[in-house]
Design an enzyme around this catalytic site. Structure first.
Site, PDB file in Angstrom:
ATOM      1  N   SER A  78     -33.770  -2.459  38.172  1.00 36.49           N
ATOM      2  CA  SER A  78     -34.989  -1.802  37.513  1.00 36.49           C
ATOM      3  C   SER A  78     -34.435  -1.149  35.994  1.00 36.49           C
ATOM      4  O   SER A  78     -33.461  -0.778  36.048  1.00 36.49           O
ATOM      5  CB  SER A  78     -35.483  -0.878  38.265  1.00 36.49           C
ATOM      6  OG  SER A  78     -35.582  -1.009  39.687  1.00 36.49           O
TER       7      SER A  78
ATOM      8  N   LYS B 209     -29.912  -1.158  28.301  1.00 32.44           N
ATOM      9  CA  LYS B 209     -31.126  -1.905  28.293  1.00 32.44           C
ATOM     10  C   LYS B 209     -32.262  -0.979  27.333  1.00 32.44           C
ATOM     11  O   LYS B 209     -33.043  -1.428  26.748  1.00 32.44           O
ATOM     12  CB  LYS B 209     -31.606  -1.773  29.925  1.00 32.44           C
ATOM     13  CG  LYS B 209     -33.202  -2.360  29.960  1.00 32.44           C
ATOM     14  CD  LYS B 209     -33.330  -3.631  29.492  1.00 32.44           C
ATOM     15  CE  LYS B 209     -34.747  -4.225  29.747  1.00 32.44           C
ATOM     16  NZ  LYS B 209     -35.213  -4.361  31.018  1.00 32.44           N
TER      17      LYS B 209
END
Length: 303
Positions: free
Chosen positions: A109, A183
């Site tokens: 995630s 990310k």
């Protein structure tokens, strides 16, 4: 359904690790397909069964407990950590299926680096955590060409890299949380690029310049990018039908802001990007593809 013995001990070699995937959305399902094809066996869990996967040979785990009982390593492809947290405890929770054994939890995630570290501290001994968010979108997940950003202890990230290689290119970037920092950096660049592409496309169209010809020309120069290649046709046609939806950028850029605050970094562009995507959502465009930046620019110009 495959089950694990109750014996404790270190994880087996990567070729013998029993792998599971939790979360079978736009990214999780194609990643699961690659893992199943590469390993020949996979256990999956989601809110609803994906018959295409189980018909192809994947084992279905009805609960998080069943998933943990059947696996040595689990790739978590849920939207964020709260969706994982709510299924950790209880008789059907993940922890009930571990029972003191070793388990590698791979957090794919896009989440807060601080939150990932907090999760690792809260989990019982024997559950090891790596963060492994991905970049490349649904196209990359389908093609098996994702960039996989790993953070964690070296031994754990080495194992995770071996397990996730069928899905793309895994690279260890540092200790736990480093993947999520990477990310956040990635999403800053993506957000800045798609806003610029949307604005430039609309500006060109309103100036009588053919957007298709524009991007055919500029795409071979410094303005070219993988994101342009992926979204060129959508931008040219004004097609923002959902793929990578815009509202997720609000969360992702929020994580980038958290990292900036934690590192005493004062970005000039990040606040503007956050304001832009907040406005996109406020205008009711958050469920559209990130190529909605062209429509967003047009609407603002017509106000």
């Amino acid at each position: 359904m495959t089950t694990l013995d109750d014996e404790s001990g270190p994880l087996p070699a990567s070729s013998d690790v029993r792998v599971g995937v939790w979360g079978l959305g736009a990214m999780g399902e194609p990643m699961a397909r690659h893992l199943l094809d590469a390993r020949g066996s996979l256990t999956v869990h989601a809110r609803r069964e994906r018959r295409a996967l189980t018909d192809a040979g994947a084992h279905w785990a009805p609960t998080a407990r069943d998933l943990a009982a059947a696996c040595d390593a689990i790739l978590v492809m849920l939207p964020d950590l709260p969706q994982l947290d709510e299924h950790l405890e209880g008789p059907d929770g993940l922890l009930a299926g571990v029972e003191g054994r070793e388990l590698l939890l791979m957090i794919g995630s896009t989440s807060s680096p601080v939150g990932v570290r907090d999760l690792a501290e809260r989990l019982p001994d024997g559950i090891r955590v790596v963060d492994c968010p991905v970049s490349g979108g649904q196209d990359g997940a389908t093609a098996g060409t994702l960039s996989i950003m790993l953070g964690g202890d070296t031994a754990d990230t080495d194992l995770a890299a071996s397990l996730l290689e069928p899905c793309g290119t895994p690279v260890r970037l540092g200790p736990l949380g480093a993947g999520e920092v990477a990310k956040a950096c990635n999403q800053m660049v993506v957000a800045a690029t798609i806003v610029a592409l949307g604005e430039a496309t609309e500006l060109a169209a309103r100036s009588g310049v053919d957007p298709a010809a524009l991007w055919d020309l500029l795409g071979g120069g410094y303005a070219g990018s993988n994101l342009l290649a992926s979204r060129r046709d959508k931008l040219v046609r004004g097609d923002d039908s959902p793929s990578g939806i815009a509202k997720y950028m609000v969360k992702d850029l929020g994580f980038a802001a958290d990292v900036a605050a934690a590192t005493d970094t004062r970005p000039a562009l990040l606040p503007a990007l956050r304001a832009t995507f907040d406005e996109i959502v406020e205008r009711g465009l958050g469920e559209r593809d990130i190529a909605v930046t062209r429509r967003f620019t047009a609407e603002r110009s017509d106000d």
